[in-house]
Write a protein that holds these residues in place. Sequence first.
Motif, PDB file in Angstrom:
ATOM      1  N   HIS A 290      41.832  31.562  39.092  1.00 26.02           N
ATOM      2  CA  HIS A 290      40.936  32.712  38.896  1.00 26.02           C
ATOM      3  C   HIS A 290      40.082  32.918  40.150  1.00 26.02           C
ATOM      4  O   HIS A 290      40.007  32.049  41.018  1.00 26.02           O
ATOM      5  CB  HIS A 290      40.056  32.536  37.649  1.00 26.02           C
ATOM      6  CG  HIS A 290      39.436  31.193  37.526  1.00 26.02           C
ATOM      7  ND1 HIS A 290      38.327  30.820  38.240  1.00 26.02           N
ATOM      8  CD2 HIS A 290      39.791  30.108  36.788  1.00 26.02           C
ATOM      9  CE1 HIS A 290      38.008  29.571  37.944  1.00 26.02           C
ATOM     10  NE2 HIS A 290      38.879  29.106  37.070  1.00 26.02           N
TER      11      HIS A 290
ATOM     12  N   ASN B  54      49.257  33.763  41.179  1.00 26.75           N
ATOM     13  CA  ASN B  54      48.338  32.605  41.158  1.00 26.75           C
ATOM     14  C   ASN B  54      48.411  31.862  42.491  1.00 26.75           C
ATOM     15  O   ASN B  54      48.445  30.631  42.552  1.00 26.75           O
ATOM     16  CB  ASN B  54      48.665  31.662  39.993  1.00 26.75           C
ATOM     17  CG  ASN B  54      48.343  32.315  38.653  1.00 26.75           C
ATOM     18  OD1 ASN B  54      48.025  33.497  38.600  1.00 26.75           O
ATOM     19  ND2 ASN B  54      48.429  31.582  37.584  1.00 26.75           N
TER      20      ASN B  54
ATOM     21  N   ILE C 171      46.616  37.059  41.364  1.00 28.28           N
ATOM     22  CA  ILE C 171      46.415  36.195  40.192  1.00 28.28           C
ATOM     23  C   ILE C 171      46.892  36.939  38.943  1.00 28.28           C
ATOM     24  O   ILE C 171      46.702  38.147  38.834  1.00 28.28           O
ATOM     25  CB  ILE C 171      44.909  35.834  40.033  1.00 28.28           C
ATOM     26  CG1 ILE C 171      44.410  35.064  41.267  1.00 28.28           C
ATOM     27  CG2 ILE C 171      44.675  35.003  38.777  1.00 28.28           C
ATOM     28  CD1 ILE C 171      42.906  34.843  41.302  1.00 28.28           C
ATOM     29  N   GLY C 172      47.484  36.211  38.022  1.00 27.85           N
ATOM     30  CA  GLY C 172      47.849  36.806  36.731  1.00 27.85           C
ATOM     31  C   GLY C 172      49.196  37.492  36.736  1.00 27.85           C
ATOM     32  O   GLY C 172      49.891  37.536  37.751  1.00 27.85           O
TER      33      GLY C 172
ATOM     34  N   ASN D  65      45.540  42.131  39.524  1.00 29.54           N
ATOM     35  CA  ASN D  65      44.461  41.250  39.980  1.00 29.54           C
ATOM     36  C   ASN D  65      44.799  40.663  41.358  1.00 29.54           C
ATOM     37  O   ASN D  65      45.402  39.608  41.457  1.00 29.54           O
ATOM     38  CB  ASN D  65      44.237  40.141  38.952  1.00 29.54           C
ATOM     39  CG  ASN D  65      42.973  39.349  39.228  1.00 29.54           C
ATOM     40  OD1 ASN D  65      42.278  39.595  40.224  1.00 29.54           O
ATOM     41  ND2 ASN D  65      42.680  38.385  38.399  1.00 29.54           N
TER      42      ASN D  65
END
Length: 201
Positions: A34, A95, A61-62, A67
């Motif tokens: 995150h 990620n 990310i994700g 994101n």
Amino acid sequence: MTDQDFFQTITQPSMAEFKDRGSRFLAYAFPVGHADEFKTRLQELKKEHPKANHHCFAYRIGMDGNNFRVSDDGEPGGSAGRPILGQIDSQQLTNTAIVVVRYFGGSLLGVPGLINAYKSAAAMSLQLTPFVQKAIEIPYELQFDYTRMNDVMMLVKQMGCTVLQQEAQLFILLQIGIPKARLDEMLYRLNDMHYVTARKI
């Protein structure tokens, strides 16, 4: 199982160096879950390289593709962050973050030179770390009496779920990630365990 049940990422950090006309580009690739985790790592790298001229980066990310962030950190617009992100995306990674630290060597490289340097440094750092496929997981919270712990943990293990968090009070609160590909099967099995309450987080 489809490709949509998995994502590709890296699990260990790596570092590579690219040089061009005296400038040094140190690329740090690392897994990230995150944005806060990324900020911490970026601060550490800034402390490690206080005399560097630029700390450019990109991360994704994700699973939804929305994101991500890029930063040129003072380099000409689009010459650093985007080429770094391009390398993450070309390997279909998520990620994943890359920070490229630049020490200026006295010669201007121009925008094409910068794009090439940041892209090359990022690509080299990714070549040094293995890619892994991980199951996309759906988070669930399970609640049950602690006397049932063994039964539940056995099922969690069998189904390849990840334990995210565990709280023990009068009853157990267990947060798990259920592999998307096995979600229906897992919920069916949990349904059979009348002493477990399961809810999606």
